[in-house]
Design a protein around this motif. Structure first.
Motif, PDB file in Angstrom:
ATOM      1  N   GLY A 180       0.823  -1.207   0.000  1.00  0.00           N
ATOM      2  CA  GLY A 180       0.000   0.000   0.000  1.00  0.00           C
ATOM      3  C   GLY A 180       0.853   1.251   0.000  1.00  0.00           C
ATOM      4  O   GLY A 180       1.805   1.374  -0.757  1.00  0.00           O
ATOM      5  N   LYS A 181       0.519   2.179   0.884  1.00  0.00           N
ATOM      6  CA  LYS A 181       1.246   3.444   0.962  1.00  0.00           C
ATOM      7  C   LYS A 181       1.810   3.658   2.365  1.00  0.00           C
ATOM      8  O   LYS A 181       1.187   3.265   3.351  1.00  0.00           O
ATOM      9  CB  LYS A 181       0.312   4.620   0.651  1.00  0.00           C
ATOM     10  N   PRO A 182       2.963   4.299   2.456  1.00  0.00           N
ATOM     11  CA  PRO A 182       3.371   4.874   3.738  1.00  0.00           C
ATOM     12  C   PRO A 182       2.828   6.296   3.842  1.00  0.00           C
ATOM     13  O   PRO A 182       2.633   6.964   2.819  1.00  0.00           O
ATOM     14  CB  PRO A 182       4.899   4.869   3.648  1.00  0.00           C
ATOM     15  N   TYR A 183       2.588   6.748   5.065  1.00  0.00           N
ATOM     16  CA  TYR A 183       2.023   8.076   5.298  1.00  0.00           C
ATOM     17  C   TYR A 183       2.908   8.821   6.303  1.00  0.00           C
ATOM     18  O   TYR A 183       3.205   8.292   7.381  1.00  0.00           O
ATOM     19  CB  TYR A 183       0.600   7.973   5.847  1.00  0.00           C
ATOM     20  N   ILE A 184       3.315  10.009   5.925  1.00  0.00           N
ATOM     21  CA  ILE A 184       4.165  10.834   6.791  1.00  0.00           C
ATOM     22  C   ILE A 184       3.460  12.168   6.998  1.00  0.00           C
ATOM     23  O   ILE A 184       3.018  12.802   6.035  1.00  0.00           O
ATOM     24  CB  ILE A 184       5.548  11.066   6.164  1.00  0.00           C
ATOM     25  N   ASN A 185       3.366  12.582   8.246  1.00  0.00           N
ATOM     26  CA  ASN A 185       2.744  13.868   8.558  1.00  0.00           C
ATOM     27  C   ASN A 185       3.637  14.600   9.562  1.00  0.00           C
ATOM     28  O   ASN A 185       3.840  14.124  10.682  1.00  0.00           O
ATOM     29  CB  ASN A 185       1.342  13.662   9.142  1.00  0.00           C
ATOM     30  N   PHE A 186       4.211  15.723   9.138  1.00  0.00           N
ATOM     31  CA  PHE A 186       5.069  16.513  10.016  1.00  0.00           C
ATOM     32  C   PHE A 186       4.182  17.337  10.945  1.00  0.00           C
ATOM     33  O   PHE A 186       3.342  18.115  10.496  1.00  0.00           O
ATOM     34  CB  PHE A 186       5.976  17.419   9.192  1.00  0.00           C
ATOM     35  N   GLY A 187       4.377  17.142  12.251  1.00  0.00           N
ATOM     36  CA  GLY A 187       3.496  17.743  13.239  1.00  0.00           C
ATOM     37  C   GLY A 187       3.890  19.160  13.624  1.00  0.00           C
ATOM     38  O   GLY A 187       4.787  19.774  13.048  1.00  0.00           O
ATOM     39  N   GLU A 188       3.188  19.665  14.621  1.00  0.00           N
ATOM     40  CA  GLU A 188       3.419  21.021  15.113  1.00  0.00           C
ATOM     41  C   GLU A 188       4.730  21.061  15.896  1.00  0.00           C
ATOM     42  O   GLU A 188       4.903  20.351  16.877  1.00  0.00           O
ATOM     43  CB  GLU A 188       2.268  21.455  16.012  1.00  0.00           C
TER      44      GLU A 188
END
Length: 845
Positions: A465-473
């Motif tokens: 599938g996909k990897p998901y990266i979210n840069f936080g606050e």
């Protein structure tokens, strides 16, 4: 005449460059470029290039043509227009500060012409992504440089043309800026100063600081004051001479230090793009990159991601590199320093650390000096606060050793402030989920080696599938210390080696805040949403229409009361979520005349728990609210708030929830509003009512209540065991109690047929006990004996209301038989937990 010759030379160079133009390969930042820049089509555009270079302008012209941006043209003595964008070189702007030029007159005319307006867009063109290094002849000839002449620029283009980065700044208004000055000359000086600093910051953010040769770095570490003191202290102990101590320090430095090479980074980027990621993943979904580009120009960055896979550090660096941000130096476990991968990772910025520093004061001093040097020289750093990869999918309790070193070095930084960046990383399916399951069942951890690397090649034939990266606050370290570490500035000003007494507590608080911000940036990806709904269904089987409906409710809940502004939902169509997650999660679809069914086998269900645990915290409060209605038809708002408030300290510590305890009442009220709006609850006079059993919303509410079912069972086990032990005269040791909790959970898992090793994770029970200690229901004596408050009896009684009838009955039965079972076990051999679990799969108990 001069202008005519210059124009002819320009045309000649353009025709000479034309054969090379098609060979140039570039990346542009930010992405998507046209949508991010948001250029106003009604106003002229002026591109400002960082250095005087016709080659850079040719690349800019091609990029603007392909990205459908206004095409640049040589400005000459004419104002740019909407149809004809202009180009100005930063070198030419700097000349206007020394003596008047044709450009000076043009700018002064523009300032005087009040009707003239333009959008200024600074653009940096980087050839090769090399920040520069202590030089060799190769670097002098072929490395990009702002001082490069025309001949050198030709060689730079020739050897770096396949790796060009075009970095665009956001447009700003010419008119708005120049009108701040009292006169034209002052306005021009301010404009050039702002642009000069912009280009310097943009270069540092995209390429990183200038690199030192590894030998120079190692010599610097040996000459660091704290390392020299450690060597002196070690000399004379256990027969160690000063020369031997210094040799040991050098060996430690060589073991630790990275050997950053842009050539190796380019090679790894292409290898990952072509060989690995393209075959394994269906794309990489990254959020928050533009915020990272902005932060990199203002702060020293320290990335602190969640750790779920060996792919984590590859993906973060890969994503930053593609976004035009310099990849960080990465703290990697020394277990990864094996041939051939260890050397490659070292050249891509990895520096190695041991699992334990204890017993080697020289190693500790050298490592601390290396971290301090990275921060002081402005290199971005990445490390994983959890210490190791999560085997369960939930965040682990953070470790503070390396964070303490980074925080101290950051607070002593007097050039730029330090921003700690939490990073959420999730997957539709993690590479190592099979080995994680074996380890949770009692199997030995696989040691990283070249042989294991070869075996890992089998993943190339599978889809994850996909990897998901979210840069936080981000957490700005100095500002956070101003709030929670009084006196730190005085301590640093005194140049003392020691930090304030509260520093240890400050680091612990910082670590927890980072974990909460990681979870605040969670990604509710399709596989995790499907796992939440499917695993909360009886027997892990659900009708297709019901699964789609329940996933729809989960998405509406997240949108109705977003956990945080950074929460990201990649797919909002419930049917698409089911279609995407089915093949990846091994979710079977069984045809039936009355409608298809979805189900998952026991072994595949274990893998799905990993996805569920990634986002379980998002539904912690609504799940608890739903569970309160499991045995009650009607409840008042006050009763719901009271029930949530009682368990919130446990939920907050286990799931790193972001709300403070005093906020929970308003949070519960908001959730009740959303749940009533979705029809999961209804108002009946002054109370809340659950749906009737024959209504579709009833099954969704029941599913939602089961999302935290295992969590509630563990809470109840802990409370019941404490209540029982309190009534005995035998002293209760902490370690023995935690073991008893694990054994009780393990036995219950086997008897109920659960293939969920994480259910009896000892770390979870340790966390529950810590929470009970924090809220004053348990205290720990000096000899590790637990003293239990009598109020635990009431909590144990109330906690049973959260369990199903079957779970409550089994748990009480197990507790009543525990003493007899312990006596029998002391007289006969006991099989290992892993063996019992395996036997239960072959022959149901």
């Amino acid at each position: 005449m001069r202008a005519l010759l210059n124009s002819a030379l320009y045309s000649l160079v353009w025709w000479m460059f034309r054969p090379f133009n098609g060979l140039v390969r570039y990346k542009s930042a930010p992405q998507p470029l046209r949508e991010t820049l948001k250029i106003d089509p009604t106003k002229p555009v002026v591109y400002i290039l960082a250095q005087r270079s016709w080659v850079d302008m040719f690349v800019l012209a091609r990029l603007c043509r392909e990205q459908v941006l206004p095409r640049p043209n040589r400005t000459g003595s004419n104002f740019p227009t909407v149809e004809r964008a202009g180009v100005v070189y930063m070198d030419a702007l700097l000349e206007t500060r020394r003596h008047p030029t044709a450009l000076t007159r043009l700018i002064e005319t523009g300032i005087a012409t009040k009707s003239f307006e333009a959008q200024l867009v600074p653009v940096s063109i980087f050839w090769g992504r090399d920040p520069g290094k202590e030089t060799s002849l190769w670097k002098l000839l072929f490395a990009d440089s702002v001082q490069a002449g025309r001949v050198q620029k030709f060689f730079i283009m020739l050897f770096n043309g396949r790796n060009v980065l075009a970095n665009f700044g956001l447009p700003f208004s010419f008119r708005e800026y120049v009108e701040r000055g009292p006169d034209a000359a002052t306005s021009i000086r301010k404009l050039t100063r702002v642009l000069h600093f912009h280009f310097l910051r943009a270069r540092t953010a995209a390429l990183g600081p200038t690199l030192l040769r590894r030998g120079v770095v190692i010599d610097g570490l040996l000459n660091a004051e704290n390392v020299k003191k450690a060597i002196e202290r070690a000399a004379g102990k256990n027969g160690m001479t000063r020369d031997k101590a210094r040799a040991h320090a050098r060996k430690c430095a060589e073991e630790i230090a990275a050997n950053y090479s842009t050539t190796s980074i380019n090679f790894l980027e292409r290898f990952l793009s072509i060989v690995v990621f393209k075959r394994v993943f269906a794309g990489i979904d990254v959020q928050g990159l533009e915020r990272m580009r902005e932060l990199a120009q203002q702060y020293e960055l320290v990335y602190m991601p969640s750790h779920r896979s060996h792919a984590d550090y590859l993906l973060v660096s890969y994503s930053l590199y593609h976004a035009g941000v310099a990849p960080p130096h990465i703290a990697a476990g020394v277990n990864l320093n094996f041939w051939p991968i260890g050397g490659l990772l070292r050249r891509c910025g990895a520096f190695y650390l041991r699992r334990s520093f204890s017993g080697d004061a020289i190693y500790t001093a050298v490592f601390r000096a290396y971290v301090d040097a990275l921060i002081r020289r402005g290199y971005a750093i990445e490390f994983f606060p959890e210490g190791g990869r999560s085997r369960t999918g939930r965040l682990l309790q953070p470790k503070t050793g390396l964070l303490s070193m980074v925080a101290e070095a950051g607070l002593r930084q007097d050039i730029r402030r330090v921003a700690m960046v939490p990073v959420y990383i999730g997957y539709d399916r993690v590479w190592e989920v099979g080995s994680y399951t074996k380890e949770l069942r009692g199997g030995a951890k696989s040691k990283e080696s070249a042989e294991g690397l070869l075996k890992a090649g089998k993943i190339l034939g599978k889809s994850y599938g996909k990897p998901y990266i979210n840069f936080g606050e981000p957490i700005v370290l100095q500002s956070y210390a101003d709030q929670y570490l009084p006196g730190w500035r005085d301590a640093v000003a005194a140049d003392s080696e020691a930090m304030p007494d509260a520093f240890k507590g400050f680091v612990a608080r910082l670590a927890l805040e980072n974990s909460r911000r990681i979870n605040a940036a969670a990604v509710a990806n399709p596989s995790s949403l499907a796992a939440i709904a499917l695993l909360a269904s009886p027997q892990r089987v659900v009708a297709h229409e019901e699964l789609v409906e329940q996933i729809g409710y989960l998405i509406w809940l997240l949108k109705g009361e977003p956990y945080s502004p950074l929460l990201y939902i990649p797919e909002s169509a419930p049917a698409a979520v089911v279609d995407w997650s089915g093949p990846i999660g091994q979710i079977a679809r069984v045809p039936h005349p009355w409608g298809d069914l979805h189900g998952v086998a026991a072994r595949d269900a274990v893998a799905l728990t990993y996805n569920r645990n990634n986002i379980q915290h998002l539904f912690a409060i609504p799940s608890l609210i739903a569970n309160l209605f499991r045995t009650r038809l009607l409840l008042s708002d006050e009763a719901v708030i009271m029930g949530v408030r009682a368990l919130y300290p446990f939920l907050r510590n286990e799931f790193f929830l972001r709300w403070e305890p005093e906020e929970i009442e308003s949070v519960v009220k908001s959730w009740l509003t959303v749940m009533t709006g979705l029809g999961l609850l209804a108002r009946e006079q002054d109370r809340l009512r659950r749906p009737d059993a024959n209504q579709p919303a009833y099954s969704t509410l029941a599913m939602l209540g089961r999302v935290l079912g295992e969590t509630h069972e563990r809470y109840c086990m802990t409370a019941l065991l404490l209540a029982e032990e309190r009534r005995t005269v035998v002293p209760l040791k902490r370690e023995k109690f935690e073991d008893d909790c694990r054994l009780l959970a393990e036995r219950m898992a086997i008897l109920t047929g659960r293939d969920a090793p994480e259910f009896f994770d000892k770390a979870l029970f340790k966390g529950y006990l810590n929470t009970l200690i924090e809220i004053g229901l348990v205290s720990v004596a000096d000899d590790k004996t637990l003293n239990v408050d009598p109020r635990i009896d009431r909590i144990a009684e109330r906690s049973q209301e959260l369990l199903s009838d079957e779970a409550r009955q089994m748990l009480l039965q197990l507790l009543s038989r525990r003493r007899a079972a312990e006596s029998a076990a002391a007289e006969s051999p006991v099989a290992s937990p892993a063996a019992v679990t395996e036997a239960s799969r072959e022959k149901p108990l």
